[in-house]
Design a protein around this motif. Structure first.
Motif, PDB file in Angstrom:
ATOM      1  N   LYS A  38       5.836   3.898   1.158  1.00 27.30           N
ATOM      2  CA  LYS A  38       4.690   2.997   1.295  1.00 27.30           C
ATOM      3  C   LYS A  38       3.548   3.745   1.982  1.00 27.30           C
ATOM      4  CE  LYS A  38       7.170  -1.305   0.909  1.00 27.30           C
ATOM      5  NZ  LYS A  38       7.614  -2.518   1.588  1.00 27.30           N
ATOM      6  N   ALA A  39       3.073   3.218   3.135  1.00 29.86           N
ATOM      7  CA  ALA A  39       1.927   3.882   3.765  1.00 29.86           C
ATOM      8  C   ALA A  39       2.351   4.829   4.885  1.00 29.86           C
ATOM      9  CB  ALA A  39       0.938   2.839   4.276  1.00 29.86           C
ATOM     10  N   HIS A  92       9.465   9.597  -3.782  1.00 33.18           N
ATOM     11  CA  HIS A  92       9.321   9.639  -2.315  1.00 33.18           C
ATOM     12  C   HIS A  92       9.407  11.036  -1.692  1.00 33.18           C
ATOM     13  CE1 HIS A  92       9.400   5.348  -2.464  1.00 33.18           C
ATOM     14  NE2 HIS A  92      10.614   5.327  -2.971  1.00 33.18           N
ATOM     15  N   ASN A 109       7.509  10.324   1.608  1.00 32.53           N
ATOM     16  CA  ASN A 109       6.536   9.232   1.574  1.00 32.53           C
ATOM     17  C   ASN A 109       7.260   7.927   1.388  1.00 32.53           C
ATOM     18  OD1 ASN A 109       3.802  10.441   1.384  1.00 32.53           O
ATOM     19  ND2 ASN A 109       4.786  11.482  -0.336  1.00 32.53           N
ATOM     20  N   ARG A 169       6.222  21.743 -10.296  1.00 31.22           N
ATOM     21  CA  ARG A 169       4.887  22.296 -10.502  1.00 31.22           C
ATOM     22  C   ARG A 169       4.868  23.714  -9.932  1.00 31.22           C
ATOM     23  NH1 ARG A 169      -0.261  22.254  -8.393  1.00 31.22           N
ATOM     24  NH2 ARG A 169       0.438  21.541  -6.350  1.00 31.22           N
ATOM     25  N   ASP A 180       4.499  11.983  -9.702  1.00 30.16           N
ATOM     26  CA  ASP A 180       4.619  11.482 -11.074  1.00 30.16           C
ATOM     27  C   ASP A 180       5.561  10.288 -11.120  1.00 30.16           C
ATOM     28  OD1 ASP A 180       3.841  14.441 -11.368  1.00 30.16           O
ATOM     29  OD2 ASP A 180       3.515  13.611 -13.368  1.00 30.16           O
ATOM     30  N   THR A 222       1.654  10.465   9.186  1.00 26.19           N
ATOM     31  CA  THR A 222       0.552   9.512   9.084  1.00 26.19           C
ATOM     32  C   THR A 222       1.118   8.166   8.682  1.00 26.19           C
ATOM     33  OG1 THR A 222       0.076   9.930   6.759  1.00 26.19           O
ATOM     34  CG2 THR A 222      -1.138  11.240   8.338  1.00 26.19           C
ATOM     35  N   SER A 223       0.469   7.126   9.154  1.00 25.25           N
ATOM     36  CA  SER A 223       0.951   5.795   8.886  1.00 25.25           C
ATOM     37  C   SER A 223      -0.206   4.805   8.977  1.00 25.25           C
ATOM     38  CB  SER A 223       2.014   5.454   9.925  1.00 25.25           C
ATOM     39  OG  SER A 223       2.456   4.141   9.729  1.00 25.25           O
ATOM     40  N   GLN A 263       0.846  -1.192   0.000  1.00 26.96           N
ATOM     41  CA  GLN A 263       0.000   0.000   0.000  1.00 26.96           C
ATOM     42  C   GLN A 263       0.878   1.238   0.000  1.00 26.96           C
ATOM     43  OE1 GLN A 263      -2.141   0.792   3.713  1.00 26.96           O
ATOM     44  NE2 GLN A 263      -1.270  -1.059   4.602  1.00 26.96           N
ATOM     45  N   VAL A 317       9.578  16.297 -11.340  1.00 25.63           N
ATOM     46  CA  VAL A 317       8.588  17.241 -11.841  1.00 25.63           C
ATOM     47  C   VAL A 317       8.588  18.525 -11.013  1.00 25.63           C
ATOM     48  CG1 VAL A 317       6.128  17.581 -12.314  1.00 25.63           C
ATOM     49  CG2 VAL A 317       7.137  15.332 -12.629  1.00 25.63           C
ATOM     50  N   PHE A 375       8.833  15.407  -1.684  1.00 25.10           N
ATOM     51  CA  PHE A 375       8.258  16.659  -2.198  1.00 25.10           C
ATOM     52  C   PHE A 375       8.939  17.823  -1.488  1.00 25.10           C
ATOM     53  CE2 PHE A 375       4.720  13.849  -3.059  1.00 25.10           C
ATOM     54  CZ  PHE A 375       4.118  14.375  -4.190  1.00 25.10           C
ATOM     55  N   ARG A 408       3.958   8.640   5.886  1.00 26.12           N
ATOM     56  CA  ARG A 408       4.149   9.975   5.338  1.00 26.12           C
ATOM     57  C   ARG A 408       4.634  10.896   6.450  1.00 26.12           C
ATOM     58  NH1 ARG A 408       1.290  14.814   3.950  1.00 26.12           N
ATOM     59  NH2 ARG A 408       1.639  15.288   1.754  1.00 26.12           N
ATOM     60  N   SER A 430       9.044  17.499  -7.147  1.00 27.81           N
ATOM     61  CA  SER A 430       8.920  16.127  -6.653  1.00 27.81           C
ATOM     62  C   SER A 430       9.875  15.174  -7.347  1.00 27.81           C
ATOM     63  CB  SER A 430       7.476  15.634  -6.791  1.00 27.81           C
ATOM     64  OG  SER A 430       7.113  15.488  -8.133  1.00 27.81           O
ATOM     65  N   ILE A 431      10.505  14.331  -6.536  1.00 27.98           N
ATOM     66  CA  ILE A 431      11.296  13.210  -7.028  1.00 27.98           C
ATOM     67  C   ILE A 431      10.751  12.004  -6.275  1.00 27.98           C
ATOM     68  CG2 ILE A 431      13.371  14.531  -7.590  1.00 27.98           C
ATOM     69  CD1 ILE A 431      14.482  13.756  -4.850  1.00 27.98           C
ATOM     70  N   LYS A 441       7.989  18.491 -16.629  1.00 20.98           N
ATOM     71  CA  LYS A 441       8.647  17.208 -16.367  1.00 20.98           C
ATOM     72  C   LYS A 441      10.088  17.260 -16.844  1.00 20.98           C
ATOM     73  CE  LYS A 441       5.259  13.525 -16.421  1.00 20.98           C
ATOM     74  NZ  LYS A 441       4.772  12.295 -16.969  1.00 20.98           N
ATOM     75  N   SER A 499      10.680  11.471 -16.260  1.00 25.72           N
ATOM     76  CA  SER A 499       9.353  10.962 -15.909  1.00 25.72           C
ATOM     77  C   SER A 499       9.112  11.016 -14.405  1.00 25.72           C
ATOM     78  CB  SER A 499       9.186   9.527 -16.418  1.00 25.72           C
ATOM     79  OG  SER A 499       9.970   8.652 -15.635  1.00 25.72           O
ATOM     80  N   LYS A 500      10.169  11.110 -13.587  1.00 24.96           N
ATOM     81  CA  LYS A 500       9.970  11.124 -12.139  1.00 24.96           C
ATOM     82  C   LYS A 500      10.477  12.383 -11.454  1.00 24.96           C
ATOM     83  CE  LYS A 500       9.733   6.152 -11.639  1.00 24.96           C
ATOM     84  NZ  LYS A 500      10.250   4.957 -11.008  1.00 24.96           N
TER      85      LYS A 500
END
Lengths: 165, 568
Positions: free
Chosen positions: B529-530, B497, B527, B471, A145, B565-566, A139, B469, B499, B532, B494-495, B463, B466-467
């Motif tokens: 997995k789950a 994992h 980030n 903004r 991106d 958060t997890s 998960q 970016v 920001f 942050r 962002s790269i 971009k 592709s990874k």
């Protein structure tokens, strides 16, 4: 009191690995209520993605996958289920939104967060990868991106019968 | 007590396996969330320091499942509650605990739970941590899936008010009223055999809710039981969808149910019933979506205590139908549902110009248009002060869900263009015109009258690979009222994992020169997995955060924020 709970848990060796999709009621776009424990994909991998129409990164993720989704399905048989947590304010907007974007996903509505809560989702986007037996094997939250490429590597492993750490 | 019961239940069920569930392994899952902030004094932006230097809100859900049995509890810690949350919860505890089991098609939940009937016009228990909103029911819920497309639900309990410290111990404080409700939903295509193969899908639903509260008012004779009911339907056929819901509430005098008909500003405890209607329709096909929603609400404040105010003890939830803006400057003036009387419409059209056409360009262009308008009902005040005769108050006013007054509450026109320019550049452009009735939506003590605002936003992603970016958001809000015009610039890189975010909001148009402040912010997010992790530093402008008709006033602040958060 907390010690007793922890002891109890330790004593009876409870697993922290997921073994099934938890049960909650959600709605399909045409108003039918279904239970999430019945979600299946004939033994092939399933991606469950929690999103909302007002969530920019969620829409980015689902749009990015949408561009390559046909290939994913052809190559691995994977199915993506997009669970919208839009509440009564924007729930009725989901169908025109999804059709407008021409997404080919199965879309479910979770307006009061029942499924979200049993899956322990805090924020959207939150994406789960589930193997053919209904077990959550991976998960991740948030979307940057290129994250979908990492996800697809895992889907391919699952489809090939490999284990995911 | 609750905790003891819970661990007893866990003890019982992990030791004894019931019926054929021997093979099913017990599981534990959960999540964790922590938000903390330091508060520095900054009088230019009206930010106040915290005596504790740092404030912290934290939550953790633990859910135990074995076969068709599950139980869970939520830890909540407020050390102390972060600024701006009302009610300000206190201390550490487990105010949300529950157990659930299924026998055949009957599901029984005891303890705390959330539930919603239809769109929530008469009943919705839910939580929204970012708003500090939680009106969880505490009691019993039954859900019976009869089959053939019929589902019945029943709830009985008391509502959560807050976690509060008594005698140095945090406890769950409940509203004193008792809430009970029934809901039935019927999916016709499964219920009626000849509908089974029809393309048209039809469902019906109905709910009944009643609350009981003692009457200890020295003057008024108040109804002990208040009833509410609602009926709903949904019809969909291929590209078309239509749904409608109507709700009614019996006489329910309350502090928050206020008569604001002509010249009668702020009279509460009116002896009047309430009603509301919500209708929506949509048409969509590949590349085209049309969506229309209308509502009319009159006197639908419904709480389990008559004196409850703000976001406390709501039994129902009237959805806000206006567009939910997420860009910073577009959400400075959010609409908030006027439960005591409002009507309005929203329409939205999105269209994709195909690739390789004049307007579509190489990749196609998506154009969206939104129009929302909210206004007041026509209310005629009554002169029926009969208090001394019957011990009941005035019925307030006369009105109809279909008769509207001249009061405009809110008007929002938005044009959005979504365009991929080439392989590396994606863009979103937004223009918005807003008319905001500050006296109505914000209430007393604010700038009186209307605020006219014009917003322009450009959101461009570039971009590098592709990874990787970058903004950029460029936003501008023009207005002559309130605090004047704003400009904002934001970079987000962002790269995988990670920001990195830098932003500045500049209130350059403020009439008071010393208030022309830069609200700068910097944040790093990781980030995995789950999990942050986020850490940031900067100034937060005073404002209002709204979700689904509920709003929270966010005070200005200056400091470091940490958020984790997890899920597991």
């Amino acid at each position: 009191m907390k010690k007793i709970i922890i002891l109890t848990i330790l004593f009876f060796s409870v697993s922290m690995a997921w073994s099934q999709i938890p049960s909650a009621d959600v709605k399909t776009l045409d108003g039918k209520t279904i239970n999430t424990s019945t979600i299946s994909n004939d033994g092939k991998p399933i991606i469950i993605s929690f999103w909302a129409t007002w969530c920019k990164p969620c829409v980015k993720e689902l749009s990015a996958i949408s561009d390559v989704y046909e290939d994913w399905v052809d190559e691995t048989g994977v199915k993506l289920i997009a669970v919208s947590i839009d509440n009564a304010r924007s729930m009725k907007r989901v169908a025109p939104y999804v059709n407008g974007k021409a997404w080919d996903y199965e879309v479910l509505l979770d307006p009061n967060g029942d499924f979200k809560r049993v899956m322990n989702v805090v924020n959207v986007p939150h994406t789960f990868l589930i193997d053919g037996k209904g077990k959550v094997v991976y998960q991740h939250t948030s979307y940057a991106d290129g994250d979908e490429e990492e996800l697809y590597e895992l889907v391919k492993k699952l489809a090939a019968g490999e284990k995911i750490e | 007590m609750k905790k003891q019961i819970l661990s007893l239940i866990i003890l019982l069920f992990s030791g004894i396996s019931i019926y054929a569930q021997d093979t099913e392994q017990a599981q534990i899952h959960g999540n964790f969330q922590l938000d903390a902030q330091t508060y520095r004094e900054d009088l230019n932006i009206n930010a106040f320091p915290a005596d504790e230097k740092m404030l912290l809100n934290s939550y953790s859900n633990i859910i135990y499942t074995k076969g068709r049995f599950s139980a869970g509890a939520r830890f909540e810690g407020y050390l102390n509650s972060m600024q701006g949350f009302k009610p300000a919860n206190e201390g550490v505890g487990f105010p949300y605990a529950w157990a659930k089991f299924e026998i055949d098609n009957l599901e029984v939940t005891v303890g705390s739970f959330y539930e919603q009937f239809g769109s929530g016009l008469v009943f919705r228990a839910y939580e929204e941590k970012t708003l500090g909103y939680d009106n969880a029911m505490n009691g019993i819920r039954l859900r019976y899936n009869i089959g053939n497309g019929v589902i019945l639900k029943a709830v009985y309990g008391q509502q959560r008010l807050m976690q509060k410290i008594y005698n140095n111990r945090a406890q769950l404080e409940l509203g004193r009223g008792i809430v009970r409700g029934l809901d039935g939903e019927f999916f016709l295509n499964e219920l009626v055999p000849f509908m089974a193969k029809k393309e048209t899908q039809i469902s019906f639903g109905g709910s009944f809710v009643s609350k009981y509260e003692i009457d200890d008012d020295p003057v008024y004779k108040l109804p002990l039981n208040v009833a509410a009911g609602a009926g709903r339907m949904n019809v969909s056929r291929g590209k078309i969808d239509f749904s409608a819901e109507y709700a009614y509430k019996s006489i329910d005098p309350s502090a928050a149910g206020i008569d604001n008909s002509n010249g009668n500003v702020g009279q509460s405890f009116i002896y009047r019933n309430g009603q509301g209607a919500l209708v929506s329709a949509s048409y969509s096909q590949k590349g085209l979506g049309i969506y229309l929603m209308a509502k009319s609400i009159d006197n639908m404040n419904f709480r389990s205590e008559r004196n409850a105010k703000l976001n406390d003890l709501n039994i129902n939830s009237i959805p806000d139908i206006t567009k939910n803006h997420t860009y910073n400057l577009a959400s400075i003036y959010p609409y908030g549902t006027q439960v005591n009387g409002e009507a309005g419409i929203r329409t939205e059209i999105s269209y994709k110009f195909k690739r390789k056409t004049a307007l579509g360009g190489h990749y196609g262009t998506i154009v969206g248009f939104n129009y929302s308008r909210m206004f007041g009902l026509k209310k005629t005040q009554l002169n029926d002060s009969v208090l001394l005769v019957s011990n009941s108050g005035t019925a307030g006013y006369n009105s109809s869900l279909l008769k509207y007054g001249d009061d405009l509450f809110y008007e929002d026109i938005v044009l959005e263009v979504n365009k991929k320019i080439n392989k590396k550049v994606k863009s979103i452009f937004i223009l918005q015109k807003l008319k905001y009735n500050n006296s109505i939506v914000h209430g007393a003590g604010e700038v009186e009258g209307f605020i006219d605002a014009y917003v322009a936003i450009a959101d461009v992603s570039y971009k590098f690979t592709s990874k990787k970016v970058l903004r950029t958001e460029l936003q501008h809000l023009y207005t002559k009222q309130d605090k004047g015009s704003w400009a904002m610039l934001m970079f987000e890189y962002s790269i995988p994992h990670w920001f990195f975010v830098l932003s500045d909001q500049y209130n350059y148009g403020n009439e008071i020169e010393s208030n022309r402040v830069h609200y700068y912010n910097a944040a790093v997010v990781y980030n995995y997995k789950a999990n942050r992790f986020q850490i940031g530093y900067g100034k937060v402008r005073e404002g209002v955060v709204c979700t689904g008709g509920v709003c929270r006033r966010v005070p200005a602040s200056n400091g470091i924020t940490v958020s984790i958060t997890s899920s597991f």
